[in-house]
Motif scaffolding. Structure first.
Motif, PDB file in Angstrom:
ATOM      1  N   PRO A 234      44.265  31.923  45.702  1.00 55.67           N
ATOM      2  CA  PRO A 234      43.853  33.122  45.791  1.00 55.67           C
ATOM      3  C   PRO A 234      44.118  34.245  44.724  1.00 55.67           C
ATOM      4  O   PRO A 234      43.794  35.273  44.960  1.00 55.67           O
ATOM      5  CB  PRO A 234      44.719  33.480  47.218  1.00 55.67           C
ATOM      6  N   GLN A 235      45.113  33.819  43.911  1.00 56.98           N
ATOM      7  CA  GLN A 235      45.442  34.749  42.761  1.00 56.98           C
ATOM      8  C   GLN A 235      44.219  34.851  41.695  1.00 56.98           C
ATOM      9  O   GLN A 235      44.147  35.997  41.214  1.00 56.98           O
ATOM     10  CB  GLN A 235      46.456  33.872  41.888  1.00 56.98           C
ATOM     11  N   ILE A 236      43.130  34.101  41.750  1.00 58.73           N
ATOM     12  CA  ILE A 236      42.118  34.293  40.943  1.00 58.73           C
ATOM     13  C   ILE A 236      41.345  35.710  41.407  1.00 58.73           C
ATOM     14  O   ILE A 236      41.236  36.755  40.561  1.00 58.73           O
ATOM     15  CB  ILE A 236      40.995  33.309  40.853  1.00 58.73           C
ATOM     16  N   ARG A 237      41.016  35.868  42.613  1.00 57.68           N
ATOM     17  CA  ARG A 237      40.108  37.027  43.254  1.00 57.68           C
ATOM     18  C   ARG A 237      41.274  38.404  43.018  1.00 57.68           C
ATOM     19  O   ARG A 237      40.978  39.288  42.751  1.00 57.68           O
ATOM     20  CB  ARG A 237      40.131  36.870  44.705  1.00 57.68           C
ATOM     21  N   LEU A 238      42.778  38.172  43.342  1.00 60.39           N
ATOM     22  CA  LEU A 238      43.730  39.140  43.266  1.00 60.39           C
ATOM     23  C   LEU A 238      43.916  39.522  41.876  1.00 60.39           C
ATOM     24  O   LEU A 238      44.043  41.022  41.521  1.00 60.39           O
ATOM     25  CB  LEU A 238      44.867  38.804  43.773  1.00 60.39           C
ATOM     26  N   ASN A 239      43.943  38.778  40.922  1.00 64.74           N
ATOM     27  CA  ASN A 239      44.149  39.376  39.370  1.00 64.74           C
ATOM     28  C   ASN A 239      42.890  40.031  39.193  1.00 64.74           C
ATOM     29  O   ASN A 239      42.842  40.937  38.311  1.00 64.74           O
ATOM     30  CB  ASN A 239      44.357  37.804  38.820  1.00 64.74           C
ATOM     31  N   PHE A 240      41.517  39.639  39.493  1.00 67.95           N
ATOM     32  CA  PHE A 240      40.405  40.313  39.180  1.00 67.95           C
ATOM     33  C   PHE A 240      40.683  41.783  39.753  1.00 67.95           C
ATOM     34  O   PHE A 240      40.250  42.694  39.004  1.00 67.95           O
ATOM     35  CB  PHE A 240      39.342  39.639  39.707  1.00 67.95           C
ATOM     36  N   GLN A 241      40.987  41.950  41.000  1.00 61.27           N
ATOM     37  CA  GLN A 241      41.175  43.130  41.657  1.00 61.27           C
ATOM     38  C   GLN A 241      42.191  44.063  41.131  1.00 61.27           C
ATOM     39  O   GLN A 241      42.029  45.397  40.900  1.00 61.27           O
ATOM     40  CB  GLN A 241      41.273  43.004  43.219  1.00 61.27           C
ATOM     41  N   GLN A 242      43.365  43.450  40.598  1.00 64.07           N
ATOM     42  CA  GLN A 242      44.370  44.145  40.148  1.00 64.07           C
ATOM     43  C   GLN A 242      43.972  44.923  38.904  1.00 64.07           C
ATOM     44  O   GLN A 242      44.319  46.099  38.663  1.00 64.07           O
ATOM     45  CB  GLN A 242      45.551  43.475  39.672  1.00 64.07           C
ATOM     46  N   GLN A 243      43.111  44.135  37.927  1.00 68.74           N
ATOM     47  CA  GLN A 243      42.874  44.795  36.621  1.00 68.74           C
ATOM     48  C   GLN A 243      41.715  45.948  36.756  1.00 68.74           C
ATOM     49  O   GLN A 243      41.798  47.083  36.574  1.00 68.74           O
ATOM     50  CB  GLN A 243      42.169  43.613  35.848  1.00 68.74           C
ATOM     51  N   ARG A 244      41.028  45.908  37.930  1.00 70.14           N
ATOM     52  CA  ARG A 244      40.067  46.909  38.487  1.00 70.14           C
ATOM     53  C   ARG A 244      41.063  48.321  38.849  1.00 70.14           C
ATOM     54  O   ARG A 244      40.595  49.338  38.442  1.00 70.14           O
ATOM     55  CB  ARG A 244      39.150  46.441  39.459  1.00 70.14           C
ATOM     56  N   VAL A 245      41.786  48.100  39.760  1.00 70.47           N
ATOM     57  CA  VAL A 245      42.649  49.168  40.496  1.00 70.47           C
ATOM     58  C   VAL A 245      43.354  49.726  39.461  1.00 70.47           C
ATOM     59  O   VAL A 245      43.793  50.977  39.459  1.00 70.47           O
ATOM     60  CB  VAL A 245      43.352  48.691  41.998  1.00 70.47           C
ATOM     61  N   GLU A 246      44.100  48.999  38.590  1.00 71.96           N
ATOM     62  CA  GLU A 246      44.924  49.531  37.296  1.00 71.96           C
ATOM     63  C   GLU A 246      44.186  50.261  36.599  1.00 71.96           C
ATOM     64  O   GLU A 246      44.459  51.620  36.293  1.00 71.96           O
ATOM     65  CB  GLU A 246      45.407  48.515  36.742  1.00 71.96           C
ATOM     66  N   ALA A 247      42.964  50.133  36.350  1.00 73.75           N
ATOM     67  CA  ALA A 247      42.078  50.830  35.316  1.00 73.75           C
ATOM     68  C   ALA A 247      41.611  52.210  36.085  1.00 73.75           C
ATOM     69  O   ALA A 247      41.403  53.167  35.530  1.00 73.75           O
ATOM     70  CB  ALA A 247      40.958  49.942  34.975  1.00 73.75           C
ATOM     71  N   ASN A 350      50.588  25.906  34.469  1.00 80.13           N
ATOM     72  CA  ASN A 350      49.763  27.197  33.941  1.00 80.13           C
ATOM     73  C   ASN A 350      48.808  27.687  35.246  1.00 80.13           C
ATOM     74  O   ASN A 350      47.727  28.539  34.667  1.00 80.13           O
ATOM     75  CB  ASN A 350      49.104  26.636  32.762  1.00 80.13           C
ATOM     76  N   TYR A 351      48.931  27.466  36.263  1.00 78.97           N
ATOM     77  CA  TYR A 351      47.960  27.898  37.212  1.00 78.97           C
ATOM     78  C   TYR A 351      47.787  29.410  37.293  1.00 78.97           C
ATOM     79  O   TYR A 351      46.974  30.164  37.319  1.00 78.97           O
ATOM     80  CB  TYR A 351      48.327  27.389  38.666  1.00 78.97           C
ATOM     81  N   SER A 352      48.874  30.193  37.267  1.00 72.08           N
ATOM     82  CA  SER A 352      49.083  31.627  37.295  1.00 72.08           C
ATOM     83  C   SER A 352      48.193  32.085  35.970  1.00 72.08           C
ATOM     84  O   SER A 352      47.295  33.137  36.234  1.00 72.08           O
ATOM     85  CB  SER A 352      50.436  32.277  37.269  1.00 72.08           C
ATOM     86  N   SER A 353      48.507  31.629  34.877  1.00 74.52           N
ATOM     87  CA  SER A 353      47.738  31.961  33.637  1.00 74.52           C
ATOM     88  C   SER A 353      46.477  31.921  33.905  1.00 74.52           C
ATOM     89  O   SER A 353      45.480  32.556  33.376  1.00 74.52           O
ATOM     90  CB  SER A 353      48.406  31.517  32.341  1.00 74.52           C
ATOM     91  N   LEU A 354      45.810  30.477  34.228  1.00 79.87           N
ATOM     92  CA  LEU A 354      44.601  30.057  34.447  1.00 79.87           C
ATOM     93  C   LEU A 354      43.735  31.373  35.665  1.00 79.87           C
ATOM     94  O   LEU A 354      42.854  31.570  35.166  1.00 79.87           O
ATOM     95  CB  LEU A 354      44.602  28.673  35.188  1.00 79.87           C
ATOM     96  N   ALA A 355      44.665  31.440  36.486  1.00 79.06           N
ATOM     97  CA  ALA A 355      43.916  32.645  37.313  1.00 79.06           C
ATOM     98  C   ALA A 355      43.821  33.788  36.743  1.00 79.06           C
ATOM     99  O   ALA A 355      42.492  34.462  36.939  1.00 79.06           O
ATOM    100  CB  ALA A 355      44.972  32.608  38.546  1.00 79.06           C
ATOM    101  N   ALA A 356      44.720  34.333  35.976  1.00 78.53           N
ATOM    102  CA  ALA A 356      44.516  35.503  35.175  1.00 78.53           C
ATOM    103  C   ALA A 356      43.263  35.313  34.109  1.00 78.53           C
ATOM    104  O   ALA A 356      42.552  36.230  33.979  1.00 78.53           O
ATOM    105  CB  ALA A 356      45.818  35.970  34.484  1.00 78.53           C
ATOM    106  N   TRP A 357      43.508  34.252  33.631  1.00 78.93           N
ATOM    107  CA  TRP A 357      42.114  34.105  32.652  1.00 78.93           C
ATOM    108  C   TRP A 357      40.849  34.032  33.266  1.00 78.93           C
ATOM    109  O   TRP A 357      39.933  34.530  32.656  1.00 78.93           O
ATOM    110  CB  TRP A 357      42.472  32.886  31.756  1.00 78.93           C
ATOM    111  N   ARG A 358      40.680  33.240  34.345  1.00 79.34           N
ATOM    112  CA  ARG A 358      39.508  33.311  34.936  1.00 79.34           C
ATOM    113  C   ARG A 358      39.046  34.834  35.484  1.00 79.34           C
ATOM    114  O   ARG A 358      37.886  35.141  35.128  1.00 79.34           O
ATOM    115  CB  ARG A 358      39.721  32.402  36.552  1.00 79.34           C
ATOM    116  N   ALA A 359      39.757  35.403  35.937  1.00 81.33           N
ATOM    117  CA  ALA A 359      39.568  37.028  36.283  1.00 81.33           C
ATOM    118  C   ALA A 359      39.204  37.537  35.179  1.00 81.33           C
ATOM    119  O   ALA A 359      38.264  38.223  35.228  1.00 81.33           O
ATOM    120  CB  ALA A 359      40.765  37.558  37.060  1.00 81.33           C
ATOM    121  N   THR A 360      39.847  37.387  34.105  1.00 82.91           N
ATOM    122  CA  THR A 360      39.663  38.214  32.840  1.00 82.91           C
ATOM    123  C   THR A 360      38.151  37.716  32.344  1.00 82.91           C
ATOM    124  O   THR A 360      37.372  38.613  31.949  1.00 82.91           O
ATOM    125  CB  THR A 360      40.564  37.973  31.836  1.00 82.91           C
ATOM    126  N   THR A 361      37.868  36.385  32.356  1.00 80.78           N
ATOM    127  CA  THR A 361      36.650  36.007  32.045  1.00 80.78           C
ATOM    128  C   THR A 361      35.469  36.508  32.800  1.00 80.78           C
ATOM    129  O   THR A 361      34.500  36.589  32.274  1.00 80.78           O
ATOM    130  CB  THR A 361      36.593  34.521  31.848  1.00 80.78           C
TER     131      THR A 361
END
Length: 615
Positions: A234-247, A350-361
């Motif tokens: 679930p962190q992949i979707r939440l990281n994507f959304q976090q970057q959006r709401v922060e922006a 590295n799963y948390s970093s992979l989730a953030a990388w996936r969202a950024t990509t």
């Protein structure tokens, strides 16, 4: 069968993701900086391999050193301490330069990608078209040709932050994976040799499992990786959304700063506070969801990591206490098991970093899709216009000519249909119509920036537009006046003369002052500064969109007389949008936008008429 279908879907998704990463990464390593980029990458790879080799040497050192302790061999003890000194120094040297070159590659890669995307974002008015479509749900083209991806939110954040995260994660994770693979290959043989076979009896038959510690490490890490994936997904979707709401939160604060005077005059602080609170609440709500998922993952990864510390000792203890192996071999087994387990646990760690990388990509990919689609659209329109111009040549370059122009709103509603207009030098035109009828949109189409337009338009050479809301960059007044050209192209006398002619004598002595001119100048002063810019550059054709609406009638008359004299001297013309009746004096033709019946193919039509022109 259902499980097989799910595996195929996951494999397809993984292939798509790797293709996206490659599409984002490859251009830099094929660019004009490719040899520097490839050289740095090769150096980092070699340093990572060197670091793994040093770990192999340290693992062997473990065996000799601890055997010396067990045997109380003082000579070997001091020899191995001396050997450890230069092994440790070599490892530190490799670690330092690996860090330095990795950071250098990240910075160079980020700089190249930022420059690359800034150029594409600002080319062909892509930044303007993306913003138009962002809140309207439009397709960015009148022909509905752009539907490759949803219009991206906050392009500024994607360029500024997402590129930085993408380059950082791409290098750190790829080098981490390389390290894991090489470490695994280097230590699995050592562990296989040291661990020996595990013999047991089952059902009266004897069995022996060679390389038992290797299989235990594989089993331990495979189970851990599977559990980690399901806990951390679930962190992949939440990281994507976090970057959006922060922006979104940051973007609204910037708007409050830019429109501070208007908000203060309207006493809108409470409303803006409410809007900011709402956006920040979205930031906190999503972040709380994210940290809850991260907490679950931290629970498991810490349990997994702590258990891995004692696991090899538990498995190897019977052989040690039986005398089959010595203390040095036990420590070497533990060290080798730890390296193998660390390598196989790369996904877990590295799963948390992979989730953030996936969202950024994913965010960068959607941005890339839209930019690429806009570029394709621009090429297609250019080819269409080129063919149409050959078949239906318009007037010469001194004439404003419109043929078969269709204008639509971002919502899809047709504003104007099949419009053909023409104006030559000396034929000043006044554009009139009710508010919201599309007068400014017609100007945008004439300028070639409105994406929801089809047909042919020809803009005369040396034309300049004065928008309703002129833009002035923060900085010196001379730069704001000369924008977008460098102020150095104009003499001090020319800059001062333009300000005087635009009725801004108080600003003549402030050319080197730095300020936020869009906020410090009144609406009337901003319009006069925009006209000063025109008087400085002396275009032949001027398109003024309510350029004097904030001025008093006396100032408006003086400045319009200057504009009329300017285009007359250049043998051009003046096309204006204005509501005041006095503006008719400065024009000899009028284009009126009239509302059509509800069953008409468009909302408005253009009617031409003659006016009397002032001498």
């Amino acid at each position: 069968m259902h499980l097989l279908a799910r595996l195929r879907l996951k494999l397809s998704a993984f292939r798509l993701f790797t293709a996206r990463v490659w599409a984002l990464s490859a251009p830099y390593f094929r660019s004009e900086e490719k040899w520097k980029a490839r050289g740095l990458l090769l150096a980092i790879v070699l340093l990572n391999l060197g670091a793994v080799y040093m770990l192999v040497l340290l693992n062997e050192w473990n065996r000799v050193f601890y055997d010396a302790l067990q045997n109380k061999d003082e000579a070997v003890f001091w020899t191995q301490l001396a050997r450890f000194t230069y092994l440790a120094f070599a490892f530190i040297l490799i670690a330092v330069y690996r860090f330095y070159l990795t950071q250098l590659l990240e910075v160079r890669w980020r700089a190249w990608m930022t420059t690359h995307y800034l150029q594409r974002w600002l080319a062909d008015h892509a930044f303007y078209k993306l913003e138009l479509a962002r809140f309207t749900g439009g397709d960015l083209t009148a022909a509905n040709t752009l539907n490759a991806a949803k219009t991206p939110d906050n392009p500024d954040q994607r360029i500024q932050e997402d590129i930085n995260l993408f380059t950082t994660y791409s290098i750190s994770l790829s080098m981490g994976l390389l390290n894991a693979v090489v470490t695994l290959l280097s230590f699995v043989g050592i562990l296989w040799t040291l661990s020996g076979a595990f013999a047991f009896t089952l059902g009266g038959a004897s069995y022996s499992i060679p390389g038992f510690m290797v299989w235990m490490a594989v089993l331990y890490c495979v189970v851990g990786s599977i559990i980690t994936h399901y806990i951390g997904r679930p962190q992949i979707r939440l990281n994507f959304q976090q970057q959006r709401v922060e922006a979104d939160f940051r973007h609204h604060m910037v708007r409050v700063r830019e429109y501070s005077e208007s908000i203060a005059l309207d006493k809108g602080e409470a409303v803006e506070r409410s809007h900011l609170d709402t956006r920040f609440a979205a930031v906190l709500a999503n972040y709380l969801k994210l940290i809850k998922k991260q907490k679950n993952l931290v629970w498991f990864t810490n349990f997994f990591g702590q258990a891995a510390v004692v696991f090899p000792f538990i498995v190897a203890a019977p052989r040690f206490f039986s005398g089959a192996i010595q203390l040095g071999q036990l420590m070497q087994i533990a060290s080798a098991f730890g390296r193998v387990q660390d390598s196989l646990s790369w996904l877990v760690d590295n799963y948390s970093s992979l989730a953030a990388w996936r969202a950024t990509t994913d965010r960068l990919t959607s941005f890339e899709d839209n930019i690429a689609a806009l570029a394709q659209q621009a090429q297609a329109q250019a080819a269409t216009n080129s063919i149409a111009n050959q078949q239906h040549p318009l007037a010469n370059a001194d004439t404003l000519a419109v043929s078969g122009l269709n204008l639509a709103l971002p919502t899809g509603a047709t504003l104007l249909s099949g419009v053909s207009l023409q104006a030559g030098p000396g034929e000043s035109v006044l554009v009139k119509g009710p508010s919201g009828s599309g007068k400014s949109t017609l100007f945008r189409a004439l300028a070639g920036i409105w994406p929801y337009a089809t047909g042919q338009t020809q803009l005369p050479q040396n034309a300049m537009f004065i928008p309703q809301r002129p833009y002035f960059p923060d900085g010196t007044l001379r730069d704001a006046l000369a924008y977008p050209l460098p102020a150095a192209q104009y003499s001090e006398q020319a800059l001062q003369q333009a300000l005087n002619d635009a009725l801004l004598p108080k600003l003549v002595g402030r050319l080197d002052d730095q300020d936020a001119w869009s906020q410090k100048l009144s609406g009337g002063e901003q319009q006069r500064l925009a006209i000063a810019r025109v008087l400085l550059k002396k275009p032949r054709w001027i398109f003024a969109d309510e350029a004097t609406s904030a001025l008093d009638e006396v100032a408006e008359k003086i400045l319009y007389e200057k504009l009329v004299a300017l285009v007359a001297a250049g043998r051009g013309s003046l096309v204006s949008i204005a509501h005041r009746p006095a503006m008719a004096t400065f024009h000899d033709r009028q284009w009126t936008l009239e509302k059509l019946p509800a069953d008409a193919p468009a909302l408005y039509r253009v009617q031409e008429s003659r006016l009397g022109q002032a001498g």
